[in-house]
Design a protein around this motif. Sequence first.
Motif, PDB file in Angstrom:
ATOM      1  N   VAL A  96       0.850  -1.195   0.000  1.00 20.69           N
ATOM      2  CA  VAL A  96       0.000   0.000   0.000  1.00 20.69           C
ATOM      3  C   VAL A  96       0.881   1.238   0.000  1.00 20.69           C
ATOM      4  O   VAL A  96       2.021   1.210   0.472  1.00 20.69           O
ATOM      5  N   GLU A  97       0.324   2.317  -0.529  1.00 20.27           N
ATOM      6  CA  GLU A  97       1.029   3.592  -0.482  1.00 20.27           C
ATOM      7  C   GLU A  97       1.169   4.028   0.972  1.00 20.27           C
ATOM      8  O   GLU A  97       0.388   3.631   1.837  1.00 20.27           O
ATOM      9  N   LEU A  98       2.157   4.863   1.232  1.00 19.58           N
ATOM     10  CA  LEU A  98       2.375   5.362   2.583  1.00 19.58           C
ATOM     11  C   LEU A  98       1.126   6.117   3.045  1.00 19.58           C
ATOM     12  O   LEU A  98       0.482   6.799   2.238  1.00 19.58           O
ATOM     13  N   PRO A  99       0.794   6.014   4.328  1.00 18.19           N
ATOM     14  CA  PRO A  99      -0.424   6.664   4.824  1.00 18.19           C
ATOM     15  C   PRO A  99      -0.242   8.178   5.000  1.00 18.19           C
ATOM     16  O   PRO A  99      -0.322   8.709   6.107  1.00 18.19           O
ATOM     17  N   GLU A 100      -0.020   8.856   3.885  1.00 21.89           N
ATOM     18  CA  GLU A 100       0.238  10.295   3.917  1.00 21.89           C
ATOM     19  C   GLU A 100      -0.876  11.110   3.274  1.00 21.89           C
ATOM     20  O   GLU A 100      -1.011  12.289   3.534  1.00 21.89           O
ATOM     21  N   GLU A 101      -1.649  10.492   2.398  1.00 23.16           N
ATOM     22  CA  GLU A 101      -2.745  11.161   1.703  1.00 23.16           C
ATOM     23  C   GLU A 101      -4.059  10.539   2.167  1.00 23.16           C
ATOM     24  O   GLU A 101      -4.101   9.383   2.578  1.00 23.16           O
ATOM     25  N   ASN A 119       2.214  -3.169   8.497  1.00 24.45           N
ATOM     26  CA  ASN A 119       3.521  -3.438   9.092  1.00 24.45           C
ATOM     27  C   ASN A 119       4.403  -2.211   8.902  1.00 24.45           C
ATOM     28  O   ASN A 119       4.425  -1.614   7.832  1.00 24.45           O
ATOM     29  N   GLU A 120       5.139  -1.844   9.920  1.00 26.33           N
ATOM     30  CA  GLU A 120       5.901  -0.594   9.893  1.00 26.33           C
ATOM     31  C   GLU A 120       7.312  -0.726   9.327  1.00 26.33           C
ATOM     32  O   GLU A 120       8.037   0.247   9.268  1.00 26.33           O
ATOM     33  N   TYR A 121       7.700  -1.904   8.898  1.00 27.81           N
ATOM     34  CA  TYR A 121       9.049  -2.093   8.372  1.00 27.81           C
ATOM     35  C   TYR A 121       9.239  -1.286   7.084  1.00 27.81           C
ATOM     36  O   TYR A 121       8.335  -1.192   6.265  1.00 27.81           O
ATOM     37  N   PRO A 122      10.420  -0.700   6.898  1.00 30.69           N
ATOM     38  CA  PRO A 122      10.670   0.055   5.657  1.00 30.69           C
ATOM     39  C   PRO A 122      10.663  -0.876   4.448  1.00 30.69           C
ATOM     40  O   PRO A 122      11.214  -1.979   4.496  1.00 30.69           O
ATOM     41  N   TYR A 123      10.031  -0.415   3.371  1.00 31.46           N
ATOM     42  CA  TYR A 123       9.884  -1.237   2.177  1.00 31.46           C
ATOM     43  C   TYR A 123       9.840  -0.327   0.951  1.00 31.46           C
ATOM     44  O   TYR A 123       9.240   0.745   0.993  1.00 31.46           O
ATOM     45  N   PRO A 136       8.500   4.078  -2.397  1.00 28.60           N
ATOM     46  CA  PRO A 136       8.347   3.704  -0.992  1.00 28.60           C
ATOM     47  C   PRO A 136       6.896   3.307  -0.706  1.00 28.60           C
ATOM     48  O   PRO A 136       5.965   4.046  -1.037  1.00 28.60           O
ATOM     49  N   LEU A 137       6.725   2.126  -0.129  1.00 26.59           N
ATOM     50  CA  LEU A 137       5.403   1.601   0.197  1.00 26.59           C
ATOM     51  C   LEU A 137       5.448   0.961   1.575  1.00 26.59           C
ATOM     52  O   LEU A 137       6.495   0.935   2.222  1.00 26.59           O
TER      53      LEU A 137
END
Length: 168
Positions: A96-101, A119-123, A136-137
Amino acid sequence: MNVFERVYEIMSASFPEIEYRTQFGQKELLRHPEYRLITESDEKGQIIAFLAVWEFPIFRFIEHFAVDASMRGGGIGNRLMSHYLGESDQLTVLEVELPEELISCRRIRFYERLGFHLNEYPYVQPPLRVGGQDLPLKIMSYPKPLTEQEFLACKSLLYDKVYRIPNI
């Protein structure tokens, strides 16, 4: 119009270009035994929604999921996704896209209502097109959050099998 062409039509109307392959690249995936398209049709037989999934021995990956824009909001996506999740108790992941929008937060909430966990791991999704950018997702998982070990195993397999980037 065949199944692939209709799915690609919905895909290209539903995702930014950075998030899907060229038509040729997408069609090539059909040669992989782990990859399959699952569709939902209306009463006239017209495809109105699809899941594009990779099914591996240790988990399933939903690469794309979309409903035709004219049919959204009627529960079609919820039914299609619930049916797919109900086919197996196997770990299932998606990006999923980052929860920014606002729209990405709504998507995340939709998946959470289905039982997915963010999940909060960087991906980072590698480029899907020649000359494309990394994206970045976040990874969401069903039916439980991933441990770091599980996340790393999923990421490694996705990079190797889906994105064709070995040893990451």
